[in-house]
Write a protein that holds these residues in place. Structure first.
Motif, PDB file in Angstrom:
ATOM      1  N   SER A   1       0.836  -1.210   0.000  1.00 46.23           N
ATOM      2  CA  SER A   1       0.000   0.000   0.000  1.00 46.23           C
ATOM      3  C   SER A   1       0.862   1.247   0.000  1.00 46.23           C
ATOM      4  O   SER A   1       0.516   2.260  -0.613  1.00 46.23           O
ATOM      5  CB  SER A   1      -0.917   0.007   1.226  1.00 46.23           C
ATOM      6  OG  SER A   1      -1.769  -1.105   1.203  1.00 46.23           O
TER       7      SER A   1
ATOM      8  N   GLN B   1      -7.048   0.892   0.038  1.00 44.59           N
ATOM      9  CA  GLN B   1      -7.424  -0.410   0.559  1.00 44.59           C
ATOM     10  C   GLN B   1      -8.731  -0.344   1.342  1.00 44.59           C
ATOM     11  O   GLN B   1      -9.571  -1.215   1.226  1.00 44.59           O
ATOM     12  CB  GLN B   1      -6.292  -0.896   1.465  1.00 44.59           C
ATOM     13  CG  GLN B   1      -6.404  -2.337   1.888  1.00 44.59           C
ATOM     14  CD  GLN B   1      -5.101  -2.833   2.494  1.00 44.59           C
ATOM     15  OE1 GLN B   1      -4.129  -2.099   2.594  1.00 44.59           O
ATOM     16  NE2 GLN B   1      -5.074  -4.075   2.891  1.00 44.59           N
TER      17      GLN B   1
ATOM     18  N   ASP C   1      -5.757  -1.146  -4.776  1.00 48.27           N
ATOM     19  CA  ASP C   1      -5.229  -1.792  -3.571  1.00 48.27           C
ATOM     20  C   ASP C   1      -6.246  -2.793  -3.026  1.00 48.27           C
ATOM     21  O   ASP C   1      -7.201  -2.419  -2.369  1.00 48.27           O
ATOM     22  CB  ASP C   1      -4.901  -0.731  -2.516  1.00 48.27           C
ATOM     23  CG  ASP C   1      -3.935  -1.262  -1.473  1.00 48.27           C
ATOM     24  OD1 ASP C   1      -3.781  -2.487  -1.370  1.00 48.27           O
ATOM     25  OD2 ASP C   1      -3.334  -0.427  -0.760  1.00 48.27           O
ATOM     26  N   GLU C   2      -6.020  -4.059  -3.317  1.00 49.39           N
ATOM     27  CA  GLU C   2      -6.915  -5.142  -2.904  1.00 49.39           C
ATOM     28  C   GLU C   2      -8.387  -4.807  -3.132  1.00 49.39           C
ATOM     29  O   GLU C   2      -9.184  -4.797  -2.190  1.00 49.39           O
ATOM     30  CB  GLU C   2      -6.683  -5.475  -1.428  1.00 49.39           C
ATOM     31  CG  GLU C   2      -5.245  -5.885  -1.158  1.00 49.39           C
ATOM     32  CD  GLU C   2      -5.076  -6.534   0.212  1.00 49.39           C
ATOM     33  OE1 GLU C   2      -6.020  -7.175   0.671  1.00 49.39           O
ATOM     34  OE2 GLU C   2      -3.988  -6.386   0.796  1.00 49.39           O
TER      35      GLU C   2
HETATM   36 MG    MG Z   1      -2.099  -2.727   2.131  1.00 47.43          MG
END
Ligand code: MG
Ligand code: ATP
Lengths: 265, 277
Positions: free
Chosen positions: A55, A91, A167-168
């Motif tokens: 991240s 995220q 991010d994810e």
């Molecule tokens: Mg992360």
């Protein structure tokens, strides 16, 4: 099939010798000497153990953190400390609680100066594809975790930038919805061929979606493995059982094992 | 993910919501109202049974008679006080928001101003009121100033606090989208401060009427404060109670108005009560 033959003006992401530590006693070394080249229009993933700095790398590219050393460029612009050049999906699904779903979706476009009307039209057509139809006027707190994440992804796609930093994005989705989103993401990505840097914990997901998968080591994060994925697109579920796929998956998992091996604490 | 999850969305015309809120409020406050009726009844019985002198404690029936006797002059006094309170709270809120904005954006201002703000609240209004009468005369100005001084403090404190506590990640998000300062203010900072601003304003609204009355008490030609002053000089305790009741009712009305305003300004804060029943 692959769009690499298409002439593009996209320049992608270039990171050179990038190191970053957070101040403290002693300073927390998070990224160390990262070199990363994401060619314009390609889809690149990073997998790595939790807390390794994935991240953090995206936040540098989003212009939110300044590295101690090295350079970072996205779509030809220096992003070190300068925001507004990339479409960044954090995220945490950061939706503004005071805006209804549709207005959250067009937020980035609005800030970037796209006409609100145009952004709304596009957003409305995407609501259906994202399985959010009927929730245009819902408040974020009335959406499920997965819906919030899809809305945040939709908002990121509506940003008029070449480089997407995700991010994810599917972290909160169940396996089935996730699969649907993979198919959808491949289609959309093939259509407008933007550059994507994708962070995930899921090795299979990374292989399914990417041209290249990198493995990042535990803190301080370094890129310790690179796997090129050359399956034709769109990749259906059958690819998962392909011998080469299984092989690549094993390589990535082995690299992740090594990455975990040098966890300092 | 069916549409049933969200029965309220998009179906209500503009007025349905306030009506619904009012009806629910009426049901919610019924017990409080009944308790009040009981207490008043008890009071009446106690005063009669113990034969308490009216100038010490008048029975509710006597207060009612006093209300009927003076009802010709009451509207004017009440209106004066209400005007002072409304004007004062509006000015106080405006000044409060302005101060909160500069306190939250400039650290030096915060360090210098914050202690002064607290000092401003330690001066008893009963000391300040005569001074203001000397400086500004017997008109409305000193009363409005007193109310504004009472009202601005909770507004500054709660609003500046909310601005300083705004979600860093949200600010970073809009920043990553290329937002300038004005856009950050508009999309993130102002909406995050709205609920706290109203929380401060509610406290202010509970004190505003009483503040105006204290200011009038020192010297005025019209207002509930001067009505109390005259009544007390004439030992008309029953009339003082009339004023007390009016002050209580006005304060509650003002509080309720601010509450409704906050629901309208921050609808996302009030979703829970809609969906549970
Ligand atoms: Mg992360
Ligand atoms: N603002 C900050 N100040 C200090 N330390 C930070 C900050 N942000 C992150 N860190 C630290 O940097 C390290 C890397 O964080 P980062 O969020 O990049 O990890 P990650 O690889 O994304 O992990 P995950 O997979 O769990 O999301 C962590 O140890 C974290 O504690």
């Amino acid at each position: 099939m692959r769009a690499s033959t298409v002439v593009r003006t996209m320049t992608g992401i270039q990171v050179e010798g990038l190191s970053l530590s957070f101040p403290g006693r002693p300073p927390l070394r998070v990224l160390e000497d990262i070199d990363l080249d994401v060619p314009g229009g390609s889809f690149v993933s990073i997998v790595g153990p939790s807390g390794c700095g994935k991240s953090t790398l995206l936040r540098v590219l989003a212009g939110l953190l300044v590295p101690n050393k090295g350079t970072a460029q996205a779509s030809g612009e220096d992003t070190c400390g300068r925001a507004g050049h990339t479409a960044y999906m954090p995220q945490r699904d950061l939706l503004l609680p005071w805006k209804k779903a549709l207005n959250n979706a067009v937020l980035g476009a609005e800030i970037a100066g796209v006409s609100k009307h145009e952004a709304r039209e596009r957003a409305l057509s995407l609501f259906d594809q994202f399985g959010l139809a009927g929730f245009e006027q819902a408040w974020p707190s009335q959406l499920s975790g997965g819906m919030r994440q899809r809305l945040a992804l939709l908002r990121t796609f509506l940003l008029p930038m070449e480089v997407l930093l995700l991010d994810e994005p599917f972290g909160a989705l169940d396996a089935i919805t996730r699969r649907g989103m993979h198919q959808w993401l491949q289609e959309v990505w093939q259509r407008d061929q933007r550059t994507v840097l994708f962070v995930t914990h899921d090795v299979e997901e990374a292989l399914l979606l990417s041209d290249v998968v990198y493995v990042m080591s535990a803190r301080p994060g370094r890129l310790i493995e690179r796997v090129d994925v050359r399956f034709p697109r769109p990749r259906g579920l059958e690819v998962v059982s392909d011998a080469e796929f299984v092989d690549m998956k094993a390589r990535l998992l082995a690299a992740l094992d090594r990455a975990m091996g040098n966890v300092p604490d | 993910m069916s549409a049933r999850e969200l029965p309220a969305i998009g179906q209500h015309p503009l007025l349905a919501e306030p009506v619904r809120v009012a009806r629910r409020a009426a049901a919610a406050y019924l017990p409080a109202f009944l308790l009040l009726v009981m207490l008043v009844g008890l009071w009446e019985v106690a005063v009669r049974a113990l034969d308490i002198r009216p100038y010490i404690l008048p029975a509710p029936s006597r207060v009612w008679t006093a209300f009927m006797d003076t009802r010709a002059v009451l509207p004017e006094h009440t209106w004066t006080t209400l005007q002072e309170a409304l004007l004062g709270i509006t000015i106080g809120a405006a000044v409060g928001v302005f101060l909160a904005a500069i306190i939250a954006s400039i650290t030096l201002v915060r360090r210098v101003l914050y202690p002064l703000l607290i000092v401003s609240q330690t001066i008893p209004m009963i000391v300040l009121a005569p001074l203001l009468v000397i400086w500004f005369g017997l008109g409305m100005t000193p009363k409005v100033i007193i109310v504004a001084l009472i009202a601005f403090f909770p507004v500054v404190v709660s609003t500046s606090d909310a601005l300083l506590r705004a979600d860093r990640d949200l600010i970073a998000l809009v920043h990553s989208m290329g937002a300038n300062r004005l856009q950050t203010l508009w999309h993130v900072l102002i909406p995050s401060a709205i609920p706290s601003f109203f929380a401060g304003l509610k406290i202010a609204s509970a004190y505003a009427i009483a503040g105006a009355v204290i200011a009038e008490w020192v010297g005025a030609s019209s207002g509930l404060g001067i009505y109390i002053n005259r009544s007390s000089a004439a030992y008309r305790t029953d009339q003082i109670f009339v004023a007390i009741v009016i002050i209580a009712v006005l304060s509650m009305a003002l509080f309720a108005a601010v509450h409704l305003l906050s629901r309208w300004a921050a609808p996302w804060m009030h979703l829970k009560d809609g969906g549970n029943s």
